[in-house]
Design a protein around this motif. Structure first.
Motif, PDB file in Angstrom:
ATOM      1  N   ALA A 181       0.809  -1.218   0.000  1.00 28.37           N
ATOM      2  CA  ALA A 181       0.000   0.000   0.000  1.00 28.37           C
ATOM      3  C   ALA A 181       0.842   1.267   0.000  1.00 28.37           C
ATOM      4  CB  ALA A 181      -0.919   0.008   1.218  1.00 28.37           C
ATOM      5  N   LEU A 182       2.147   1.148   0.199  1.00 25.74           N
ATOM      6  CA  LEU A 182       2.981   2.337   0.356  1.00 25.74           C
ATOM      7  C   LEU A 182       3.033   3.201  -0.897  1.00 25.74           C
ATOM      8  CD1 LEU A 182       5.956   0.845   2.417  1.00 25.74           C
ATOM      9  CD2 LEU A 182       4.040   2.213   3.246  1.00 25.74           C
ATOM     10  N   GLU A 220      11.001   1.781   0.388  1.00 21.56           N
ATOM     11  CA  GLU A 220      11.999   1.485   1.415  1.00 21.56           C
ATOM     12  C   GLU A 220      11.420   1.586   2.822  1.00 21.56           C
ATOM     13  OE1 GLU A 220      12.385   3.570  -1.096  1.00 21.56           O
ATOM     14  OE2 GLU A 220      13.824   2.450  -2.332  1.00 21.56           O
ATOM     15  N   LEU A 221      10.283   2.263   2.961  1.00 26.69           N
ATOM     16  CA  LEU A 221       9.659   2.406   4.273  1.00 26.69           C
ATOM     17  C   LEU A 221       9.172   1.064   4.819  1.00 26.69           C
ATOM     18  CD1 LEU A 221       8.694   4.451   6.458  1.00 26.69           C
ATOM     19  CD2 LEU A 221       6.545   4.641   5.168  1.00 26.69           C
ATOM     20  N   ALA A 222       8.963   0.086   3.935  1.00 31.05           N
ATOM     21  CA  ALA A 222       8.435  -1.214   4.362  1.00 31.05           C
ATOM     22  C   ALA A 222       9.321  -1.866   5.409  1.00 31.05           C
ATOM     23  CB  ALA A 222       8.269  -2.137   3.161  1.00 31.05           C
ATOM     24  N   ALA A 223      10.645  -1.818   5.182  1.00 29.09           N
ATOM     25  CA  ALA A 223      11.563  -2.435   6.138  1.00 29.09           C
ATOM     26  C   ALA A 223      11.514  -1.724   7.483  1.00 29.09           C
ATOM     27  CB  ALA A 223      12.987  -2.421   5.587  1.00 29.09           C
ATOM     28  N   TRP A 224      11.407  -0.399   7.462  1.00 33.12           N
ATOM     29  CA  TRP A 224      11.365   0.355   8.712  1.00 33.12           C
ATOM     30  C   TRP A 224      10.044   0.151   9.444  1.00 33.12           C
ATOM     31  CZ3 TRP A 224      15.727   1.892  10.616  1.00 33.12           C
ATOM     32  CH2 TRP A 224      16.788   2.159   9.747  1.00 33.12           C
ATOM     33  N   ILE A 233      -5.026   8.456   9.118  1.00 27.19           N
ATOM     34  CA  ILE A 233      -3.948   9.403   8.791  1.00 27.19           C
ATOM     35  C   ILE A 233      -2.888   8.686   7.970  1.00 27.19           C
ATOM     36  CG2 ILE A 233      -2.302  11.072   9.712  1.00 27.19           C
ATOM     37  CD1 ILE A 233      -3.927  11.041  12.311  1.00 27.19           C
ATOM     38  N   LYS A 234      -2.770   9.030   6.707  1.00 29.58           N
ATOM     39  CA  LYS A 234      -1.795   8.402   5.806  1.00 29.58           C
ATOM     40  C   LYS A 234      -0.503   9.228   5.805  1.00 29.58           C
ATOM     41  CE  LYS A 234      -4.945   5.412   4.289  1.00 29.58           C
ATOM     42  NZ  LYS A 234      -6.195   5.983   4.740  1.00 29.58           N
ATOM     43  N   ALA A 235       0.301   9.087   6.843  1.00 29.11           N
ATOM     44  CA  ALA A 235       1.561   9.808   6.957  1.00 29.11           C
ATOM     45  C   ALA A 235       2.623   8.867   7.520  1.00 29.11           C
ATOM     46  CB  ALA A 235       1.404  11.032   7.864  1.00 29.11           C
ATOM     47  N   GLN A 236       3.869   9.022   7.069  1.00 31.17           N
ATOM     48  CA  GLN A 236       4.929   8.103   7.453  1.00 31.17           C
ATOM     49  C   GLN A 236       5.113   8.047   8.968  1.00 31.17           C
ATOM     50  OE1 GLN A 236       8.631   8.401   5.265  1.00 31.17           O
ATOM     51  NE2 GLN A 236       7.599   9.277   3.487  1.00 31.17           N
ATOM     52  N   GLY A 237       5.171   9.227   9.618  1.00 27.18           N
ATOM     53  CA  GLY A 237       5.388   9.258  11.059  1.00 27.18           C
ATOM     54  C   GLY A 237       4.285   8.561  11.835  1.00 27.18           C
ATOM     55  N   ILE A 238       3.040   8.814  11.443  1.00 27.81           N
ATOM     56  CA  ILE A 238       1.895   8.177  12.115  1.00 27.81           C
ATOM     57  C   ILE A 238       1.944   6.671  11.923  1.00 27.81           C
ATOM     58  CG2 ILE A 238      -0.618   7.974  12.153  1.00 27.81           C
ATOM     59  CD1 ILE A 238       0.433  10.534  13.422  1.00 27.81           C
ATOM     60  N   TRP A 239       2.286   6.234  10.730  1.00 27.31           N
ATOM     61  CA  TRP A 239       2.347   4.799  10.474  1.00 27.31           C
ATOM     62  C   TRP A 239       3.459   4.136  11.284  1.00 27.31           C
ATOM     63  CZ3 TRP A 239       0.713   2.005   5.485  1.00 27.31           C
ATOM     64  CH2 TRP A 239      -0.581   2.425   5.119  1.00 27.31           C
ATOM     65  N   GLY A 261       8.040  -8.854   6.323  1.00 28.29           N
ATOM     66  CA  GLY A 261       8.292  -7.484   5.921  1.00 28.29           C
ATOM     67  C   GLY A 261       8.717  -7.310   4.464  1.00 28.29           C
ATOM     68  N   LEU A 262       9.455  -8.294   3.924  1.00 31.30           N
ATOM     69  CA  LEU A 262      10.085  -8.099   2.617  1.00 31.30           C
ATOM     70  C   LEU A 262       9.675  -9.102   1.544  1.00 31.30           C
ATOM     71  CD1 LEU A 262      13.722  -7.297   3.860  1.00 31.30           C
ATOM     72  CD2 LEU A 262      11.898  -5.694   3.248  1.00 31.30           C
ATOM     73  N   LEU A 263       9.147 -10.264   1.925  1.00 34.20           N
ATOM     74  CA  LEU A 263       8.807 -11.253   0.907  1.00 34.20           C
ATOM     75  C   LEU A 263       7.750 -10.759  -0.086  1.00 34.20           C
ATOM     76  CD1 LEU A 263       9.406 -14.038  -0.203  1.00 34.20           C
ATOM     77  CD2 LEU A 263       7.693 -14.993   1.367  1.00 34.20           C
ATOM     78  N   PRO A 264       6.726  -9.980   0.349  1.00 34.20           N
ATOM     79  CA  PRO A 264       5.791  -9.461  -0.663  1.00 34.20           C
ATOM     80  C   PRO A 264       6.477  -8.624  -1.739  1.00 34.20           C
ATOM     81  CG  PRO A 264       4.846  -9.225   1.523  1.00 34.20           C
ATOM     82  CD  PRO A 264       6.270  -9.656   1.716  1.00 34.20           C
ATOM     83  N   LEU A 265       7.487  -7.846  -1.362  1.00 30.49           N
ATOM     84  CA  LEU A 265       8.222  -7.047  -2.348  1.00 30.49           C
ATOM     85  C   LEU A 265       9.071  -7.937  -3.250  1.00 30.49           C
ATOM     86  CD1 LEU A 265       9.372  -4.059  -0.096  1.00 30.49           C
ATOM     87  CD2 LEU A 265       7.398  -4.177  -1.629  1.00 30.49           C
TER      88      LEU A 265
END
Length: 396
Positions: free
Chosen positions: A43-44, A52-56, A102-108, A231-235
């Protein structure tokens, strides 16, 4: 009859009743969790966030899991299993609502951290509820149902990626509804809950010393591998298959493999040395990685994913059974917290380590192979050392 005797009788009755309440709650939670784990990395980009946010986000979740594992046993001991489970599920629901709103990196990132704290409590509450049993055989049976519900729900949840999608509000409404259902069951049902008299005080120091080192290592490695897979297999799969529906189906195959191996574990875990059993599954995992790398069709890719799921999802329950086999019921809550803490240590670093240290098309697979190979070597050495020390000891 005095109060202590009454408490013991009540505890014995609770132990003999099959605990379907946590299993039903776990199943709804697992479906929601499976969908959410695959939804987040996919969804990112539609939301304008970097891939790259997926890993974090995965590491934030597992950092919360690590933090929650430090104190969740105290909450369970103070509130009781049922009320603690309701509390932790409620916090999880709030974190999902924040992400949907809220679709924001910090909130997520904050929401995933809070979700990790809540999920740590969910696991400690449910695992200890099920493992407080009359016998090791009963524990093994309950653990088999636990893993089947967890992995089966996760596999079903993966299908939401294809059938519901990864954009819009509908995925979050569905996930929130499932978590709400997981709250309602323990909120109104009191079936088979262990009494607080049976749990006794949380004995961290003595319990930590009683847990075998191989169990700790196995839980760390389970976190290292499963954290990276979630975290990473879907990518990774997005680069090898055509659409989101196929990605969801492939992720479901991983979890179906983990679910399918649980009846086998229930049948052999009390008959085969558990350290040796973990060695065998690490070898199967290495073979699975080789098949995935060399696969030239979706069929072979699916075979490799099923084998990979069967291998990596088997390590954690074997480690739990190995650690709890010689523990008194009063120490089970502290033991599950300690093992979850070990799992969380691996899970926090797994996604980021795999992303940064193993680059390239097959970086994730090279990372998984490294984890499984080193664990196989350790378990084989531990098994041989155990045989030399106690040559006449039967299977653990």
């Amino acid at each position: 009859m005095n109060n202590l005797s009454s408490a013991q009788n009540g505890s014995g009755m609770a132990l003999s009743v099959f605990p379907w309440v946590p299993l039903v709650s776990l199943t709804a939670f697992a479906v929601a969790s499976g969908y959410l784990m695959s939804l987040i990395p996919l969804a990112l980009m539609p939301l304008g966030m970097p891939a790259e946010l997926a890993a974090w986000l995965a590491s934030a979740f597992y950092a919360g899991l690590l933090f929650g594992a430090l104190w969740s046993a105290r909450i369970v001991a103070r509130m009781g299993h049922r009320q603690a489970l309701v509390l932790f599920m409620g916090v999880l629901l709030l974190s999902i609502a924040a992400m949907a709103t809220i679709k924001a990196q910090g909130i997520w990132l904050v929401s995933r951290f809070v979700a990790g704290i809540a999920v740590a409590g969910v696991f400690v509450a449910i695992e200890s509820w099920l493992l407080i049993a009359d016998s090791e055989r009963q524990r093994a049976k309950r653990l088999g149902f636990y893993m089947a519900a967890l992995y089966g729900g996760n596999a079903l949840g993966q299908l939401g990626v294809g059938y519901v999608g990864v954009t819009g509000a509908q995925p979050y409404w569905l996930i929130g509804s499932l978590v709400t259902a997981a709250i309602i069951v323990p909120l109104f049902m009191r079936h088979g809950e262990p009494s607080q008299a049976m749990m006794g005080p949380i004995e961290h120091t003595g319990t930590l010393r009683a847990i075998r080192k191989a169990a700790y290592i196995a839980c760390i490695v389970s976190g290292l591998t499963l954290g990276a897979i979630y975290g990473l297999l879907p990518l990774y799969l997005a680069e090898r298959v055509d659409d989101h529906q196929q990605i969801g189906a492939m992720m479901a195959l991983v979890i179906v493999g983990g679910m399918g191996v649980q009846p086998l574990l229930g049948a052999i875990s009390t008959r085969v040395n558990r350290v040796l059993l973990m060695f065998y599954f690490c070898v199967v995992g290495l073979l699975a990685v080789a098949i995935i790398i060399l696969a030239n069709s979706n069929g072979w890719l699916g075979v490799g994913l099923v084998m990979l799921g069967g291998a990596v999802f088997a390590i954690y329950p074997i480690a739990i059974a190995y650690a709890c086999a010689s523990l008194a019921p009063g120490k089970i809550v502290a033991a599950t917290e300690a093992l979850l803490l070990a799992y969380s240590v691996g899970s926090v670093s797994g996604p980021v380590l795999a992303h940064q240290a193993f680059s390239g098309e097959q970086g994730l697979m090279m990372y998984l192979a490294s984890c499984l190979l080193s664990t196989a070597v350790y378990m084989w050495i531990a098994y041989l050392r155990g045989r030399r020390q106690m040559p006449n000891l039967s299977a653990a």
